[in-house]
Design an enzyme around this catalytic site. Structure first.
Site, PDB file in Angstrom:
ATOM      1  CG  ASP A 163       2.779  14.369  12.576  1.00 55.87           C
ATOM      2  OD1 ASP A 163       3.154  14.670  13.728  1.00 55.87           O
ATOM      3  OD2 ASP A 163       3.548  13.999  11.681  1.00 55.87           O
TER       4      ASP A 163
ATOM      5  CG  ASP B  68       0.956   7.243  12.627  1.00 57.76           C
ATOM      6  OD1 ASP B  68       1.726   7.409  13.584  1.00 57.76           O
ATOM      7  OD2 ASP B  68       1.208   7.626  11.474  1.00 57.76           O
TER       8      ASP B  68
ATOM      9  CB  CYS C 109     -10.273 -10.870   5.467  1.00 57.18           C
ATOM     10  SG  CYS C 109     -10.485  -9.088   5.574  1.00 57.18           S
TER      11      CYS C 109
ATOM     12  CB  CYS D  77     -12.750  -6.346   4.509  1.00 55.99           C
ATOM     13  SG  CYS D  77     -11.918  -6.970   3.035  1.00 55.99           S
TER      14      CYS D  77
ATOM     15  CB  CYS E 213     -12.092 -10.753   1.937  1.00 60.03           C
ATOM     16  SG  CYS E 213     -10.351 -10.251   1.918  1.00 60.03           S
TER      17      CYS E 213
ATOM     18  CG  HIS F 109      -7.678  -6.691   2.338  1.00 60.29           C
ATOM     19  ND1 HIS F 109      -8.365  -7.718   2.934  1.00 60.29           N
ATOM     20  CD2 HIS F 109      -6.360  -6.931   2.574  1.00 60.29           C
ATOM     21  CE1 HIS F 109      -7.504  -8.555   3.488  1.00 60.29           C
ATOM     22  NE2 HIS F 109      -6.270  -8.097   3.285  1.00 60.29           N
TER      23      HIS F 109
END
Length: 362
Positions: free
Chosen positions: A75, A257, A295, A297, A300, A326
């Site tokens: 950015d 984003d 989930c 991940c 989790c 997460h």
RNA sequence: GUGGGUAUAGCUCAGUAGGUUAGAGCACCAGAUUGUGGAUCUGGGGGUCGUCGGUUCGAGCCCGAUUAUCCACC
């Protein structure tokens, strides 16, 4: 799909914000790989202040410096024109900041912003714009938009110069233009038409999610979208909640984003397919469940809500790290689910199933 | 043992001259957060004012006793 020198981007995509070349919460580029991140996003203003673009260039560019080998977007510093409004002045030539670190004078012209981004070596550079606050008077926004258009042309010129330099870090770097216009649809459309003439590789909609309602935001996207080149990616800057993203994908947006998943994670606000939870809530003290049973991940897969709550109450660093892993996994997975739904031609039912659920507090 | 100080929310303390419903910070319980200033903001619950007695129309505040605790001295 969008091709960059560091690989293809499958769209729609959520870009993971690593402002200073790191994901806040203690995540490295290797963690980004694990959470399914496609694009890393860093910030020109912040890296200009520390460590300085010359240091990054001397270290071989930001990809090598932070050990991220995938697509990267930077950015321009335009958002800091908004977020650090009390510390800057805008002239036709440039924006002048008083550094938020030590107060020293930071001059940033459109050319400076692009040169810095060239030194960083990102794959996609953003044009320096003015992200105008909301509400702003019509006349102020009109004048600001015209200046942002002139700045865009200067950015375009400077990028051509930079990428053709013999020692360019990333000769394949491209520039995205940014649409502004506040909440005024006529200014939005006029500005979009003007910048579309530059035929840049991609275009962003900026200046949204800065105080207007979600309804106003959707209305502006509906107004601007028909005037964006159909064959180029559309990037909605700084957005948003899971529901915002689903709604905006349905309106033709490809890139997103947002700091929310990471910032909220640092404050124990976590996303699940049933809605958002605050892990600091007392009711999780003895809760043996993972954050989200569906989930995939590793947080989790291994840790209970009770343990994570304990880590947050004790302010252990691990609390933030696990929560950020997460939430970013959730966002990247959300985009994966959206892409699959689109491919299988069932996006509308996906939207109906989740739009009323994902943003609610539970 | 003697003299002195202190005692008010979980913690550290304010509380004017005796006058409505006793306050703050932190902690706790919640909420907000959209191209990141690891930030900030907002709301909420919680106190028999150490205990007993007295003076007064009225006591967190004045008086006596008592308990706890701290300091100094013996």
């Amino acid at each position: 799909m969008f091709k960059t020198p560091h690989g293809e981007i499958q769209t729609p995509v959520f870009m993971n914000v690593g402002t200073q070349g790191a994901i806040k919460g203690g995540l490295s580029a290797f963690d980004l790989k694990e959470i399914g991140c496609q694009v890393e996003l860093s910030n020109t203003y912040h890296l200009h202040l520390r460590p300085g673009e010359k240091v990054v260039k001397a270290m071989g560019g930001l990809h090598r410096f932070m050990r991220w080998d995938g697509p990267m977007l930077t950015d321009s510093g335009g958002f800091q024109v908004f977020s650090l409004a009390s510390r800057r002045k805008i002239t036709e030539e440039q924006v002048v900041f008083a550094s938020h670190i030590d107060g020293r004078k930071i001059e940033m012209s459109p050319e400076d912003s692009i040169r810095i981004q060239a030194y960083l070596g990102s794959d996609i550079a953003m044009a320096l714009d003015e992200c105008v606050e909301n509400p702003s008077p019509y006349e102020y926004v009109r004048v600001s938009c015209d200046r942002t258009t002139r700045w865009l042309k200067r950015c375009d010129q400077e990028l051509r110069t930079q990428v053709s330099a013999p020692d360019a870090i990333n000769p394949g770097q491209v520039l995205f233009g940014i649409n502004q216009g506040g909440v005024f649809e006529d200014l939005r459309v006029k500005h979009m038409r003007e910048i579309a003439r530059l035929e840049l590789p991609g275009y962003a909609i900026g200046g949204l999610a800065v105080g207007e309602t979600a309804g106003e935001m959707y209305a502006i996207i509906d107004a601007v979208e028909p005037h964006m080149p159909p064959d180029r990616p559309r990037y909605l800057m700084g957005v948003g909640t899971p529901v915002n993203i689903i709604e905006c994908v349905s309106r033709g947006v490809d890139f997103f984003d947002c700091v929310m998943p990471a910032r909220n994670a640092r404050h124990a606000h976590l996303y699940t397919w049933q809605g958002r939870i605050n892990l600091k809530n007392e009711k999780y003290t003895l809760n043996q469940n993972p954050i989200d049973g569906k989930c995939g991940c590793h947080v989790c897969a291994n840790f209970s809500r009770a343990y994570l709550r304990h880590l947050f109450k004790c302010e252990e660093m691990l609390a933030m790290r696990l929560a950020v892993i997460h939430n970013l996994w959730f966002y990247n997975n959300l985009m994966r689910e959206i892409r699959t739904a689109i491919e299988e031609d069932r996006f509308d039912s996906f939207r109906n199933e989740h739009s009323s659920v994902l943003d609610r507090r539970i």
